[in-house]
Motif scaffolding. Structure first.
Motif, PDB file in Angstrom:
ATOM      1  N   SER A  94       0.829  -1.203   0.000  1.00  0.00           N
ATOM      2  CA  SER A  94       0.000   0.000   0.000  1.00  0.00           C
ATOM      3  C   SER A  94       0.867   1.258   0.000  1.00  0.00           C
ATOM      4  O   SER A  94       0.549   2.242  -0.675  1.00  0.00           O
ATOM      5  N   CYS A  95       1.939   1.217   0.749  1.00  0.00           N
ATOM      6  CA  CYS A  95       2.854   2.366   0.791  1.00  0.00           C
ATOM      7  C   CYS A  95       3.537   2.558  -0.563  1.00  0.00           C
ATOM      8  O   CYS A  95       3.628   3.681  -1.077  1.00  0.00           O
ATOM      9  N   ALA A  96       4.006   1.462  -1.147  1.00  0.00           N
ATOM     10  CA  ALA A  96       4.720   1.560  -2.424  1.00  0.00           C
ATOM     11  C   ALA A  96       3.826   2.147  -3.510  1.00  0.00           C
ATOM     12  O   ALA A  96       4.296   2.926  -4.359  1.00  0.00           O
ATOM     13  N   ALA A  97       2.543   1.818  -3.486  1.00  0.00           N
ATOM     14  CA  ALA A  97       1.610   2.348  -4.485  1.00  0.00           C
ATOM     15  C   ALA A  97       1.460   3.858  -4.376  1.00  0.00           C
ATOM     16  O   ALA A  97       1.060   4.514  -5.344  1.00  0.00           O
ATOM     17  N   ARG A  98       1.788   4.412  -3.221  1.00  0.00           N
ATOM     18  CA  ARG A  98       1.683   5.860  -2.998  1.00  0.00           C
ATOM     19  C   ARG A  98       3.038   6.542  -2.986  1.00  0.00           C
ATOM     20  O   ARG A  98       3.141   7.720  -2.663  1.00  0.00           O
ATOM     21  N   GLY A  99       4.094   5.801  -3.296  1.00  0.00           N
ATOM     22  CA  GLY A  99       5.430   6.379  -3.295  1.00  0.00           C
ATOM     23  C   GLY A  99       5.956   6.652  -1.899  1.00  0.00           C
ATOM     24  O   GLY A  99       6.789   7.551  -1.696  1.00  0.00           O
ATOM     25  N   ILE A 100       5.497   5.879  -0.926  1.00  0.00           N
ATOM     26  CA  ILE A 100       5.886   6.049   0.477  1.00  0.00           C
ATOM     27  C   ILE A 100       6.764   4.869   0.886  1.00  0.00           C
ATOM     28  O   ILE A 100       6.459   3.720   0.564  1.00  0.00           O
ATOM     29  N   GLY A 101       7.856   5.140   1.589  1.00  0.00           N
ATOM     30  CA  GLY A 101       8.705   4.069   2.086  1.00  0.00           C
ATOM     31  C   GLY A 101       8.068   3.374   3.280  1.00  0.00           C
ATOM     32  O   GLY A 101       7.197   3.927   3.946  1.00  0.00           O
ATOM     33  N   PHE A 102       8.527   2.151   3.557  1.00  0.00           N
ATOM     34  CA  PHE A 102       7.950   1.404   4.673  1.00  0.00           C
ATOM     35  C   PHE A 102       9.000   0.520   5.333  1.00  0.00           C
ATOM     36  O   PHE A 102       9.792  -0.148   4.656  1.00  0.00           O
ATOM     37  N   VAL A 103       8.984   0.508   6.675  1.00  0.00           N
ATOM     38  CA  VAL A 103       9.818  -0.398   7.464  1.00  0.00           C
ATOM     39  C   VAL A 103       8.944  -1.019   8.542  1.00  0.00           C
ATOM     40  O   VAL A 103       8.291  -0.293   9.299  1.00  0.00           O
ATOM     41  N   ASP A 104       8.874  -2.357   8.579  1.00  0.00           N
ATOM     42  CA  ASP A 104       8.234  -2.992   9.738  1.00  0.00           C
ATOM     43  C   ASP A 104       9.328  -3.193  10.778  1.00  0.00           C
ATOM     44  O   ASP A 104      10.363  -3.802  10.505  1.00  0.00           O
ATOM     45  N   ALA A 105       9.092  -2.649  11.983  1.00  0.00           N
ATOM     46  CA  ALA A 105      10.154  -2.551  12.976  1.00  0.00           C
ATOM     47  C   ALA A 105       9.647  -2.883  14.380  1.00  0.00           C
ATOM     48  O   ALA A 105       9.673  -2.038  15.277  1.00  0.00           O
ATOM     49  N   PRO A 106       9.162  -4.119  14.604  1.00  0.00           N
ATOM     50  CA  PRO A 106       8.728  -4.481  15.955  1.00  0.00           C
ATOM     51  C   PRO A 106       9.890  -4.406  16.930  1.00  0.00           C
ATOM     52  O   PRO A 106      11.060  -4.511  16.529  1.00  0.00           O
TER      53      PRO A 106
END
Length: 302
Positions: free
Chosen positions: A117-129
């Motif tokens: 979903s982030c990539a489709a909006r040009g937004i970076g994403f990190v899952d960081a528990p």
């Protein structure tokens, strides 16, 4: 530490509240949001007394405009979906080129879906528990396991250093969550063994403090032993990471194990032990309350 940037922080629980405070102390411009107004008011008072200038937004979407990085730290998959892709979620108002860092413990599928979903909006994403409990959050000593691209993590790392003692890139999106599952499975097994060890020492009439001293310097040593042995022997559990949350995390871990075609019999057994603790009213107690399933035996005289 990084140069000051604009940050939104969503979720001010026992972990998120202290983490947001660390970001403000590091000089970042922080806007916070929490679904519970009462908890938001609590942190508003704490930060005001400390002289921290943290703004509050009326919704997740209202916190995100102008933010370089948005952090989320909520309860589960459903909570995370609500504050990110929901009607008032942050993705609708985040700018292309910004970054979403999720500290929630979720399923790996949720992390991968949110990354798309982030990539489709040009937004970076990190899952960081994170791991380290409330004390780790308060003291800025959390271990953070990260999934996502190396470039996105490179942007997040200097900011997360405000509350981290270790930040490790495990792999692609979802890998951080899978590593957290392994973390929780390991903790569950250790606490089960520790509970039985404490009850054995008590039933045998041993001095429990001396017993801890004797065994904690060898191969049995663990974070759980060092931090929970004494409180378990005293029956103190009104702190730390709640049983309810551990069961949520173990549920994700067991589901991922099934998806991978793996058996996890110890984790499944301890999960059921925690279900017993919940049924006895211990859902909000620390995970070390696992010992309450085992009755204390008083040593016989003579």
């Amino acid at each position: 530490m990084s140069a000051p940037i604009s940050i939104a922080f969503i979720g001010l629980g026992v972990m998120g509240g202290p983490m947001a405070g660390h970001l403000a102390r590091a000089g970042h411009r922080v806007t916070a949001y929490n679904r519970s107004p009462e908890r938001a008011d609590k942190w508003r008072e704490i930060w005001a007394a400390e002289g921290l200038d943290i703004a509050f937004a009326p919704s997740p979407a209202d916190s995100a405009p102008g933010s370089d990085i948005v952090f989320t730290c909520v309860g589960n998959d459903e909570d995370l979906a609500e504050v990110t892709t929901g009607e008032a979620g942050v993705l609708a108002s985040m700018a292309p080129g910004s970054l979403l860092v999720d500290h929630t413990t979720t399923s790996a599928d949720m992390a991968r879906s949110l990354a798309r979903s982030c990539a489709a909006r040009g937004i970076g994403f990190v899952d960081a528990p994170v791991s380290g409990g409330e004390a780790g959050a308060v003291n800025g000593q959390l271990a953070i396991m990260c999934g996502g691209s190396a470039d996105d993590l490179a942007r997040a790392r200097p900011v997360m250093e405000a509350y981290a003692k270790a930040i490790v890139h495990v792999g692609a999106a979802g890998a951080g969550q899978t590593a957290k599952m392994a973390n929780q499975m390991a903790i569950a097994g250790v606490l089960a063994g520790l509970s039985e060890a404490v009850r054995l020492a008590e039933a045998a009439g041993l001095d429990v403090d001396r017993t801890y001293e004797a065994i904690s310097g060898g191969a049995a040593q663990s974070w759980q032993m060092d931090n929970r042995w004494t409180t378990m022997t005293k029956g103190e559990f009104d702190f730390g990471f709640a049983v309810d949350w551990m069961r949520k995390d173990l549920g994700y871990a067991l589901a991922e194990a099934r998806r991978l075609g793996l058996a996890a019999p110890v984790t499944a057994l301890v999960d059921q032990f925690y279900a017993d603790v919940q049924a006895a009213g211990g859902g909000r107690k620390d995970t070390s309350a696992l010992i309450t399933r085992l009755p204390r035996r008083v040593p016989e005289e003579g």
